[in-house]
Write a protein that holds these residues in place. Sequence first.
Motif, PDB file in Angstrom:
ATOM      1  N   ALA A 177      48.076   9.558  -2.671  1.00 31.39           N
ATOM      2  CA  ALA A 177      48.077  10.948  -3.115  1.00 31.39           C
ATOM      3  C   ALA A 177      48.827  11.835  -2.120  1.00 31.39           C
ATOM      4  CB  ALA A 177      46.649  11.445  -3.303  1.00 31.39           C
ATOM      5  N   ALA A 178      48.637  11.584  -0.823  1.00 30.30           N
ATOM      6  CA  ALA A 178      49.338  12.380   0.182  1.00 30.30           C
ATOM      7  C   ALA A 178      50.839  12.135   0.114  1.00 30.30           C
ATOM      8  CB  ALA A 178      48.814  12.038   1.579  1.00 30.30           C
ATOM      9  N   ARG A 179      51.234  10.893  -0.098  1.00 30.81           N
ATOM     10  CA  ARG A 179      52.658  10.594  -0.210  1.00 30.81           C
ATOM     11  C   ARG A 179      53.254  11.248  -1.453  1.00 30.81           C
ATOM     12  NH1 ARG A 179      54.884   4.527  -0.343  1.00 30.81           N
ATOM     13  NH2 ARG A 179      52.643   4.242  -0.189  1.00 30.81           N
ATOM     14  N   TRP A 180      52.484  11.240  -2.547  1.00 32.25           N
ATOM     15  CA  TRP A 180      52.942  11.871  -3.780  1.00 32.25           C
ATOM     16  C   TRP A 180      53.165  13.369  -3.569  1.00 32.25           C
ATOM     17  CZ3 TRP A 180      54.932  10.486  -8.259  1.00 32.25           C
ATOM     18  CH2 TRP A 180      54.948  11.405  -9.307  1.00 32.25           C
ATOM     19  N   ARG A 212      53.840  14.881  -0.737  1.00 33.02           N
ATOM     20  CA  ARG A 212      55.011  15.090   0.118  1.00 33.02           C
ATOM     21  C   ARG A 212      56.292  14.979  -0.694  1.00 33.02           C
ATOM     22  NH1 ARG A 212      52.122  11.837   3.829  1.00 33.02           N
ATOM     23  NH2 ARG A 212      53.421  10.051   3.274  1.00 33.02           N
ATOM     24  N   ARG A 213      56.331  14.049  -1.649  1.00 31.16           N
ATOM     25  CA  ARG A 213      57.523  13.895  -2.510  1.00 31.16           C
ATOM     26  C   ARG A 213      57.727  15.109  -3.380  1.00 31.16           C
ATOM     27  NH1 ARG A 213      56.859   7.911  -4.835  1.00 31.16           N
ATOM     28  NH2 ARG A 213      57.277   6.792  -2.923  1.00 31.16           N
ATOM     29  N   ARG A 214      56.627  15.619  -3.921  1.00 30.79           N
ATOM     30  CA  ARG A 214      56.755  16.777  -4.810  1.00 30.79           C
ATOM     31  C   ARG A 214      57.234  18.000  -4.047  1.00 30.79           C
ATOM     32  NH1 ARG A 214      51.561  17.851  -7.927  1.00 30.79           N
ATOM     33  NH2 ARG A 214      52.800  19.630  -8.510  1.00 30.79           N
ATOM     34  N   GLN A 215      56.830  18.146  -2.792  1.00 31.62           N
ATOM     35  CA  GLN A 215      57.222  19.316  -2.018  1.00 31.62           C
ATOM     36  C   GLN A 215      58.658  19.213  -1.504  1.00 31.62           C
ATOM     37  OE1 GLN A 215      54.238  19.579   0.984  1.00 31.62           O
ATOM     38  NE2 GLN A 215      52.665  20.308  -0.448  1.00 31.62           N
ATOM     39  N   ALA A 216      59.170  18.016  -1.393  1.00 37.06           N
ATOM     40  CA  ALA A 216      60.535  17.822  -0.845  1.00 37.06           C
ATOM     41  C   ALA A 216      61.596  18.118  -1.871  1.00 37.06           C
ATOM     42  CB  ALA A 216      60.693  16.405  -0.348  1.00 37.06           C
TER      43      ALA A 216
END
Length: 118
Positions: free
Chosen positions: A109-112, A114-118
């Motif tokens: 979930a944390a990686r997801w 980070r991807r959405r914010q990038a």
Amino acid sequence: MPLSEQEQRLLDEMERSLYHGDADFVAAVGRVRTGVNYTAVIGGILLAVAGVGVLLGGVLLHAWPVGVLGFVAMFAGVLLAIGAPRRRAPFAGAPHGTRRRGSMMDRLAARWERRRQA
């Protein structure tokens, strides 16, 4: 191909419902079992060695039931030593949110995010 806004909202809603509705499932999937039960390994080795001794004694005495009993003990000892149940890690049974490391689902979930914010 990126997701549309509606698909993204639907996916987010499904993730939230999984985390909140299936907390038991998420906790069960996140359990990690590590370590070796050395007591069971040593006991299995001792039982296997004793089984070999009983097996040889049965052969020397020409008593096949004793030999079969020795073989069974030897086989059980090997199974115990090889398939010794592992101890659970100290954080495996802790309630949600009190683990030392994050669960796999939390890391994903944390990686997801980070991807959405990038």
